[in-house]
Design a protein around this motif. Structure first.
Motif, PDB file in Angstrom:
ATOM      1  N   LEU A 103      47.642  33.120  -4.625  1.00 12.92           N
ATOM      2  CA  LEU A 103      46.848  34.221  -5.159  1.00 12.92           C
ATOM      3  C   LEU A 103      45.673  34.596  -4.252  1.00 12.92           C
ATOM      4  CD1 LEU A 103      46.757  33.267  -8.958  1.00 12.92           C
ATOM      5  CD2 LEU A 103      48.247  34.930  -7.808  1.00 12.92           C
ATOM      6  N   ALA A 104      45.193  33.653  -3.460  1.00 14.13           N
ATOM      7  CA  ALA A 104      44.075  33.961  -2.552  1.00 14.13           C
ATOM      8  C   ALA A 104      44.442  35.056  -1.555  1.00 14.13           C
ATOM      9  CB  ALA A 104      43.635  32.704  -1.813  1.00 14.13           C
ATOM     10  N   ALA A 105      45.740  35.250  -1.300  1.00 12.10           N
ATOM     11  CA  ALA A 105      46.157  36.300  -0.363  1.00 12.10           C
ATOM     12  C   ALA A 105      45.793  37.688  -0.873  1.00 12.10           C
ATOM     13  CB  ALA A 105      47.656  36.204  -0.092  1.00 12.10           C
ATOM     14  N   PHE A 106      45.664  37.839  -2.198  1.00 13.38           N
ATOM     15  CA  PHE A 106      45.206  39.133  -2.714  1.00 13.38           C
ATOM     16  C   PHE A 106      43.798  39.439  -2.205  1.00 13.38           C
ATOM     17  CE2 PHE A 106      48.476  38.577  -6.084  1.00 13.38           C
ATOM     18  CZ  PHE A 106      49.079  39.819  -5.973  1.00 13.38           C
ATOM     19  N   GLY A 107      42.996  38.382  -1.989  1.00  9.89           N
ATOM     20  CA  GLY A 107      41.665  38.602  -1.436  1.00  9.89           C
ATOM     21  C   GLY A 107      41.721  39.195  -0.045  1.00  9.89           C
ATOM     22  N   GLU A 108      42.724  38.795   0.739  1.00 10.80           N
ATOM     23  CA  GLU A 108      42.883  39.372   2.073  1.00 10.80           C
ATOM     24  C   GLU A 108      43.308  40.839   1.982  1.00 10.80           C
ATOM     25  OE1 GLU A 108      44.981  36.667   4.885  1.00 10.80           O
ATOM     26  OE2 GLU A 108      45.022  35.327   3.157  1.00 10.80           O
ATOM     27  N   LEU A 109      44.150  41.150   0.995  1.00 11.87           N
ATOM     28  CA  LEU A 109      44.510  42.553   0.781  1.00 11.87           C
ATOM     29  C   LEU A 109      43.270  43.374   0.449  1.00 11.87           C
ATOM     30  CD1 LEU A 109      46.487  44.885   0.360  1.00 11.87           C
ATOM     31  CD2 LEU A 109      46.934  44.003  -1.948  1.00 11.87           C
ATOM     32  N   VAL A 110      42.408  42.828  -0.393  1.00 11.32           N
ATOM     33  CA  VAL A 110      41.154  43.510  -0.715  1.00 11.32           C
ATOM     34  C   VAL A 110      40.300  43.677   0.546  1.00 11.32           C
ATOM     35  CG1 VAL A 110      38.978  43.328  -1.988  1.00 11.32           C
ATOM     36  CG2 VAL A 110      41.142  42.799  -3.133  1.00 11.32           C
ATOM     37  N   ASP A 111      40.262  42.630   1.389  1.00  7.48           N
ATOM     38  CA  ASP A 111      39.509  42.747   2.650  1.00  7.48           C
ATOM     39  C   ASP A 111      39.986  43.950   3.459  1.00  7.48           C
ATOM     40  OD1 ASP A 111      38.097  40.432   2.080  1.00  7.48           O
ATOM     41  OD2 ASP A 111      39.375  39.134   3.297  1.00  7.48           O
ATOM     42  N   CYS A 134      45.838  41.668   6.983  1.00 10.68           N
ATOM     43  CA  CYS A 134      45.171  41.720   5.679  1.00 10.68           C
ATOM     44  C   CYS A 134      45.983  42.518   4.672  1.00 10.68           C
ATOM     45  CB  CYS A 134      43.779  42.330   5.829  1.00 10.68           C
ATOM     46  SG  CYS A 134      42.552  41.217   6.567  1.00 10.68           S
ATOM     47  N   VAL A 135      46.387  43.745   5.039  1.00 12.87           N
ATOM     48  CA  VAL A 135      46.992  44.631   4.054  1.00 12.87           C
ATOM     49  C   VAL A 135      48.489  44.424   3.868  1.00 12.87           C
ATOM     50  CG1 VAL A 135      45.220  46.403   4.351  1.00 12.87           C
ATOM     51  CG2 VAL A 135      47.324  46.526   5.709  1.00 12.87           C
ATOM     52  N   ALA A 136      49.158  43.800   4.848  1.00 14.97           N
ATOM     53  CA  ALA A 136      50.613  43.649   4.752  1.00 14.97           C
ATOM     54  C   ALA A 136      51.084  42.222   4.978  1.00 14.97           C
ATOM     55  CB  ALA A 136      51.304  44.592   5.744  1.00 14.97           C
ATOM     56  N   GLY A 137      50.461  41.507   5.912  1.00 14.40           N
ATOM     57  CA  GLY A 137      50.812  40.104   6.071  1.00 14.40           C
ATOM     58  C   GLY A 137      50.543  39.347   4.783  1.00 14.40           C
ATOM     59  N   SER A 138      49.492  39.740   4.070  1.00 10.03           N
ATOM     60  CA  SER A 138      49.191  39.120   2.777  1.00 10.03           C
ATOM     61  C   SER A 138      50.349  39.300   1.799  1.00 10.03           C
ATOM     62  CB  SER A 138      47.910  39.718   2.194  1.00 10.03           C
ATOM     63  OG  SER A 138      48.046  41.121   2.001  1.00 10.03           O
ATOM     64  N   ILE A 139      50.950  40.479   1.788  1.00 11.19           N
ATOM     65  CA  ILE A 139      52.080  40.737   0.895  1.00 11.19           C
ATOM     66  C   ILE A 139      53.284  39.913   1.316  1.00 11.19           C
ATOM     67  CG2 ILE A 139      53.579  42.507  -0.077  1.00 11.19           C
ATOM     68  CD1 ILE A 139      50.603  42.729  -0.815  1.00 11.19           C
ATOM     69  N   GLY A 140      53.458  39.733   2.620  1.00  8.29           N
ATOM     70  CA  GLY A 140      54.536  38.872   3.099  1.00  8.29           C
ATOM     71  C   GLY A 140      54.379  37.453   2.597  1.00  8.29           C
ATOM     72  N   GLU A 161      53.798  31.999   8.745  1.00 13.01           N
ATOM     73  CA  GLU A 161      53.508  32.799   9.942  1.00 13.01           C
ATOM     74  C   GLU A 161      54.563  33.884  10.152  1.00 13.01           C
ATOM     75  OE1 GLU A 161      53.312  29.938  13.035  1.00 13.01           O
ATOM     76  OE2 GLU A 161      51.454  29.009  12.303  1.00 13.01           O
ATOM     77  N   LEU A 162      55.815  33.548   9.855  1.00 13.13           N
ATOM     78  CA  LEU A 162      56.884  34.536   9.999  1.00 13.13           C
ATOM     79  C   LEU A 162      56.734  35.656   8.969  1.00 13.13           C
ATOM     80  CD1 LEU A 162      59.939  32.164  10.602  1.00 13.13           C
ATOM     81  CD2 LEU A 162      58.652  33.461  12.307  1.00 13.13           C
ATOM     82  N   ALA A 163      56.389  35.289   7.731  1.00 13.44           N
ATOM     83  CA  ALA A 163      56.174  36.300   6.694  1.00 13.44           C
ATOM     84  C   ALA A 163      55.014  37.211   7.069  1.00 13.44           C
ATOM     85  CB  ALA A 163      55.908  35.616   5.351  1.00 13.44           C
ATOM     86  N   ASP A 164      53.989  36.618   7.651  1.00 12.78           N
ATOM     87  CA  ASP A 164      52.838  37.384   8.112  1.00 12.78           C
ATOM     88  C   ASP A 164      53.253  38.360   9.209  1.00 12.78           C
ATOM     89  OD1 ASP A 164      49.694  37.350   8.032  1.00 12.78           O
ATOM     90  OD2 ASP A 164      50.226  37.358  10.155  1.00 12.78           O
ATOM     91  N   GLY A 167      55.130  41.272   7.858  1.00 15.15           N
ATOM     92  CA  GLY A 167      54.199  42.215   7.244  1.00 15.15           C
ATOM     93  C   GLY A 167      53.525  43.098   8.279  1.00 15.15           C
ATOM     94  N   VAL A 168      53.136  42.521   9.400  1.00 10.57           N
ATOM     95  CA  VAL A 168      52.526  43.317  10.470  1.00 10.57           C
ATOM     96  C   VAL A 168      53.505  44.374  10.967  1.00 10.57           C
ATOM     97  CG1 VAL A 168      51.626  43.245  12.842  1.00 10.57           C
ATOM     98  CG2 VAL A 168      50.942  41.492  11.193  1.00 10.57           C
ATOM     99  N   ALA A 169      54.776  43.991  11.138  1.00 12.73           N
ATOM    100  CA  ALA A 169      55.787  44.942  11.599  1.00 12.73           C
ATOM    101  C   ALA A 169      55.907  46.118  10.636  1.00 12.73           C
ATOM    102  CB  ALA A 169      57.138  44.243  11.748  1.00 12.73           C
ATOM    103  N   LEU A 170      55.961  45.820   9.346  1.00 10.36           N
ATOM    104  CA  LEU A 170      56.094  46.883   8.354  1.00 10.36           C
ATOM    105  C   LEU A 170      54.868  47.796   8.341  1.00 10.36           C
ATOM    106  CD1 LEU A 170      58.528  45.161   7.518  1.00 10.36           C
ATOM    107  CD2 LEU A 170      57.862  45.476   5.128  1.00 10.36           C
ATOM    108  N   GLN A 171      53.682  47.197   8.489  1.00 13.75           N
ATOM    109  CA  GLN A 171      52.477  48.020   8.455  1.00 13.75           C
ATOM    110  C   GLN A 171      52.351  48.883   9.701  1.00 13.75           C
ATOM    111  OE1 GLN A 171      50.684  48.441   5.856  1.00 13.75           O
ATOM    112  NE2 GLN A 171      49.239  49.865   6.807  1.00 13.75           N
ATOM    113  N   LEU A 172      52.743  48.365  10.857  1.00 13.48           N
ATOM    114  CA  LEU A 172      52.737  49.190  12.061  1.00 13.48           C
ATOM    115  C   LEU A 172      53.675  50.382  11.901  1.00 13.48           C
ATOM    116  CD1 LEU A 172      52.703  46.460  14.872  1.00 13.48           C
ATOM    117  CD2 LEU A 172      50.816  47.981  14.219  1.00 13.48           C
ATOM    118  N   THR A 173      54.806  50.149  11.230  1.00 16.44           N
ATOM    119  CA  THR A 173      55.730  51.261  10.947  1.00 16.44           C
ATOM    120  C   THR A 173      55.065  52.277  10.035  1.00 16.44           C
ATOM    121  OG1 THR A 173      57.593  49.730  11.160  1.00 16.44           O
ATOM    122  CG2 THR A 173      58.025  51.841  10.087  1.00 16.44           C
ATOM    123  N   ASN A 174      54.385  51.798   8.994  1.00 12.84           N
ATOM    124  CA  ASN A 174      53.671  52.696   8.088  1.00 12.84           C
ATOM    125  C   ASN A 174      52.642  53.539   8.838  1.00 12.84           C
ATOM    126  OD1 ASN A 174      54.873  52.190   5.609  1.00 12.84           O
ATOM    127  ND2 ASN A 174      53.471  50.532   5.085  1.00 12.84           N
TER     128      ASN A 174
END
Length: 297
Positions: A103-111, A134-140, A161-164, A167-174
């Motif tokens: 759940l702490a990863a939601f804090g990174e999304l907020v960051d 922060c915005v996508a690796g957290s979701i991963g 680390e792989l999930a992170d 997430g970076v790949a998806l956010q760069l696409t966004n």
């Protein structure tokens, strides 16, 4: 005096999260459908809260009010059981009791959303990657908690680390998909050093499209797409440690974004004039391909 409304039951709370996911998730929902029911409900709860946080950051409220609401969302994510009348947090609390959702990863999304609210700029790639984590690796990493592969501690760290990375790949696409829309909202995510490298500036023509600058913007978009491919190559190694249904879910979501990235790289003009997207039939094809691969993996 009006009596307080009854807290939703856990099944009711999950149904609300699934409604939010179904109506608002777009690409995310295609992968969720491939999960077994318990994990599908849990990931819907994760998405519903993530969507709430994103909507605060992207909304039209004054910055001070956004930051206050983001702080409230952060507190709610860390202690969802303290909010029994909130269906999203009630569902999340149940999911986090059953699965190791960080759940702490939601804090990174907020960051990350706070970076948007305060107008953070990105000088170099490392700055942008920090935002993407922060915005996508957290979701991963939140999703990985739902997938819950049985791993040793070192392997679990690597899976995170792989999930992170995915997430970076998806956010760069966004970011490439939304470059025109984001500029209209006063945000430029492409690193300043990359813009300078291509002698490029994000500017809008009278017809509302982005100035191609004699092909410089297209070259910059292809350059950033190539970087995103590298993050996909790293992040998709996660599929090897997931069970078949979780791998199918992950592959479907990533596959839709990879297909979108490929189309953007092939024709960067489409993001200069609008918002690139995949037709529903193509998303269905990607999801079906992922499910078939999962069954035979």
């Amino acid at each position: 005096m009006t009596a307080p409304a009854e807290a939703p039951s856990v099944p009711e709370a999950y149904r609300e999260c699934e409604r939010i996911t179904r109506e608002q998730a777009r690409n995310f929902a295609w992968g969720i459908r491939l999960l077994p029911p318990a994990k599908r409900r849990a990931l819907s709860a994760v998405y519903a809260l993530a969507r709430r946080i994103d909507d605060i950051g992207d909304g039209t409220l004054p910055a001070e009010q956004k930051l206050r609401l983001l702080a409230e969302a952060r507190a709610g994510a860390l202690a969802p059981g303290a909010h029994p009348h909130d269906p999203v947090l009630r569902a999340l609390e149940d999911a986090a009791r059953r699965l190791p959702i960080p759940l702490a990863a939601f804090g990174e999304l907020v960051d990350g959303c706070e970076m948007d609210v305060t107008g953070r700029s990105y000088d170099q790639l490392a700055d942008l990657v920090e935002y993407c984590r922060c915005v996508a690796g957290s979701i991963g990493r939140l999703s990985l908690g739902v997938f819950h592969p049985e791993l040793s501690e070192p392997d679990a760290r690597e899976a995170g680390e792989l999930a992170d990375a995915l997430g970076v790949a998806l956010q760069l696409t966004n970011i490439l998909r939304d470059v025109r829309e984001d500029h209209g909202n006063g945000r430029v995510y492409l690193p300043k050093r990359d813009l300078d490298l291509f002698d490029c500036h994000i500017t809008v023509l009278p017809d509302g499209s982005l100035d191609p600058q004699d092909g410089a913007l297209a070259e910059l978009i292809r350059f950033e797409a190539a970087r995103a491919w590298g993050w996909y190559d790293r992040g998709l190694q996660l599929l090897d440690v997931l069970d078949r249904r979780s791998a199918a879910c992950c592959a479907a979501m990533a596959g839709i974004y990879r297909e979108l990235l490929e189309r953007i790289a092939a024709d960067p003009r489409q993001v200069m004039t609008g918002r690139a997207s995949l037709p529903t039939r193509d998303k269905l094809t990607v999801a079906a391909r992922a499910l078939i691969a999962g069954r035979h993996g």
